[in-house]
Write an enzyme that holds these catalytic residues in place. Structure first.
Site, PDB file in Angstrom:
ATOM      1  CG  ASN A  67     -37.711 -43.787 -26.201  1.00 52.70           C
ATOM      2  OD1 ASN A  67     -37.860 -43.300 -25.101  1.00 52.70           O
ATOM      3  ND2 ASN A  67     -38.468 -43.455 -27.250  1.00 52.70           N
ATOM      4  CB  ALA A  80     -26.120 -33.857 -34.138  1.00 52.58           C
ATOM      5  CG  HIS A  94     -41.092 -41.656 -22.888  1.00 50.01           C
ATOM      6  ND1 HIS A  94     -42.147 -40.853 -23.239  1.00 50.01           N
ATOM      7  CD2 HIS A  94     -40.561 -42.090 -24.062  1.00 50.01           C
ATOM      8  CE1 HIS A  94     -42.243 -40.779 -24.552  1.00 50.01           C
ATOM      9  NE2 HIS A  94     -41.289 -41.533 -25.086  1.00 50.01           N
ATOM     10  NE  ARG A 118     -46.849 -37.612 -27.848  1.00 58.81           N
ATOM     11  CZ  ARG A 118     -45.982 -38.580 -28.061  1.00 58.81           C
ATOM     12  NH1 ARG A 118     -45.745 -39.491 -27.127  1.00 58.81           N
ATOM     13  NH2 ARG A 118     -45.341 -38.653 -29.205  1.00 58.81           N
ATOM     14  CG  ASP A 177     -44.730 -38.885 -22.332  1.00 58.35           C
ATOM     15  OD1 ASP A 177     -45.111 -39.520 -23.320  1.00 58.35           O
ATOM     16  OD2 ASP A 177     -43.576 -38.982 -21.875  1.00 58.35           O
TER      17      ASP A 177
HETATM   18  C1  LMR Z   1     -42.829 -41.003 -28.673  1.00 66.90           C
HETATM   19  O1  LMR Z   1     -43.293 -40.926 -27.524  1.00 66.90           O
HETATM   20  O2  LMR Z   1     -43.336 -40.449 -29.638  1.00 66.90           O
HETATM   21  C2  LMR Z   1     -41.652 -41.879 -28.903  1.00 66.90           C
HETATM   22  O3  LMR Z   1     -40.954 -42.092 -27.736  1.00 66.90           O
HETATM   23  C3  LMR Z   1     -42.165 -43.122 -29.507  1.00 66.90           C
HETATM   24  C4  LMR Z   1     -41.140 -44.140 -29.777  1.00 66.90           C
HETATM   25  O4  LMR Z   1     -41.298 -45.246 -29.266  1.00 66.90           O
HETATM   26  O5  LMR Z   1     -40.191 -43.844 -30.511  1.00 66.90           O
END
Ligand code: LMR
Length: 441
Positions: free
Chosen positions: A224, A105, A280, A255, A252
């Protein structure tokens, strides 16, 4: 327990110096600058071992122990005021308060997200919320800073803020858990090492959610590698339906919509039915076969099919990495926006004929994806927080081959964390380019 449901002042906490706490029975909209004129301080508790870290003249009451650490979840500053929502004329039409936990947070993503949550942008203008903020002991000062900024923002819907370092305290009764906090991969760190370190965090948090969260809590994993972290989390929370766990692939999807819109020369709200399949990571598959632009198949609008297969796909897979090159750090604002989008997709009905992408548990999927993974797929929602898979999406050979690669990568990640999912001894055979996060390229 939701503070808003109490009708008498909460006086039991040993963690706050009493001189920093005030009693308020109603009218939470009262301007802060007048509060101190109307509200008497509560009596002092001289034997308390915990003291406030700031003087009474200072604006921010901060709960700390004498060793400088906040050990337990504790309400923060103005949010320790006790009030009764039902007593207030203007709030009677509001829904019942919901508890939302956010881990990591004090980080950049949360710094964008929390203010969107508190403003009502996510759950609506009649939905009061309590924010339960989980941080590490190292970040506790920053967490207090976040809580101070939330206080100063005077959000009417934000009725309670708790900060803490123990998930068993912070996750108590939460209906939503947004798990952002994870260790980033440092120089020289093996992928297997990263999976192990972060996996342990998500195993612990899964156990804590299992024990203390609302039994129907919805969990969105952002940290991640989010698919495998979500898998670890759900495996450690057997009392919570596996269906309630999500890995964030909405960033994603967003994007991918942006890249298609740019190529087609349309605004991005004209792009729909965008699926991200898989992990991801750089094996994710942005599905241009089923996506639509102005209601037409993408391949009819964009006739440069080589670009779709190569340029487009790679640009989405590697967007996070490119962004890190520019910014010098991972995406934060757009990640927060995509978290908002992901939650809104679950709490509002999906428009007719459309769908959204989210990483979900694969048991019972109609696409032949191996069961027991968290895999991004097309979903729809009635707006009740739940979702159903879209079952009739066409998969051609191109998609099938790419999806299989992402599936194989997730299976390899799963083998690495078998010790954390209760599935035996871990065996990690990840290759050097496997499980590349978008930011690692
Ligand atoms: C992203 O997609 O921008 C992040 O997951 C990239 C990352 O590896 O931190």
């Amino acid at each position: 327990m939701a503070m808003a449901e109490l009708s008498t002042p909460k006086t039991t906490s040993p963690f706050l110096h009493s001189s920093t706490r005030f009693r308020l029975s109603s009218k939470l909209h009262l301007s802060n600058q007048f509060r101190h004129l109307l509200l008497p301080p509560l009596p002092t508790t001289p034997n308390s071992k915990i003291s406030c870290s700031v003087s009474q003249n200072s604006q921010a009451p901060v709960a700390v122990q004498e060793n400088g650490l906040v050990k337990k979840k504790e309400c923060y500053g103005v949010f320790c005021l006790t009030y009764d929502l039902k007593a207030e004329e203007e709030t009677r039409s509001w829904k019942k308060l919901i508890n939302i936990a956010v881990s990591g947070a004090a980080g950049m993503i949360s710094n964008h997200l929390l203010f969107k949550l508190a403003s009502g942008e996510v759950f609506g203008p009649d939905q009061p919320i309590a924010l339960k903020l989980l941080g590490s002991e190292r970040s506790i000062q920053a967490l207090e800073g976040v809580a101070m900024e939330l206080e100063d923002s005077l959000f009417p819907l934000l009725r309670e803020v708790d900060i803490g370092t123990d998930p068993y305290e912070v996750f108590q009764d939460v209906e939503w858990a947004i798990l952002i906090g994870a260790k980033p991969r440092g120089p020289g760190m093996e992928r297997a090492g990263l999976l192990d370190i972060n996996g342990k965090i998500f195993a612990d948090q899964g156990k804590a959610l299992n024990k203390v969260a609302s039994p129907n809590v919805k969990v969105l994993v952002v940290g991640n590698p989010c698919n495998t972290n979500a898998l670890i989390c759900l495996k450690n929370a057997p009392n919570i339906p596996a269906k309630n766990f999500h890995a964030l692939t909405r960033l994603d999807e967003n994007r991918a919509k942006c890249q298609l819109a740019l190529k087609a020369g349309v605004f991005y709200d004209k792009v729909s039915n965008m699926t991200i399949w898989g992990n991801h990571s750089t094996t994710q598959v942005p599905d241009f076969l089923n996506a639509r632009i102005n209601g037409l198949p993408v391949k009819e609008v964009i006739t440069d099919h080589k670009w779709l297969e190569e340029g487009f796909t790679e640009s989405v897979q590697k967007r996070g990495g490119l962004l890190i090159q520019k910014w010098g750090r991972s995406s934060a604002a757009s990640t927060a926006v995509s978290i908002v989008d992901a939650i809104k997709s679950l709490v509002t009905p999906t428009p007719e004929g459309d769908w959204f992408s989210t990483g979900v548990y694969t048991d019972g999927n109609p696409y032949g994806i191996e069961e027991g993974l968290v895999f991004s797929m097309p979903c729809r929602s009635k707006g009740d927080g739940d979702y159903e898979l879209v079952k009739d999406v066409e998969i051609d050979d191109y998609l099938r081959n790419r999806i299989a690669k992402s599936e194989a990568e997730l299976l390899a990640e799963k083998r690495c964390v078998a010790h954390l999912t209760g599935e035996g001894v871990a065996f990690c055979d990840l290759g050097p380019v496997d499980t590349m996060l978008p930011g690692e390229v």
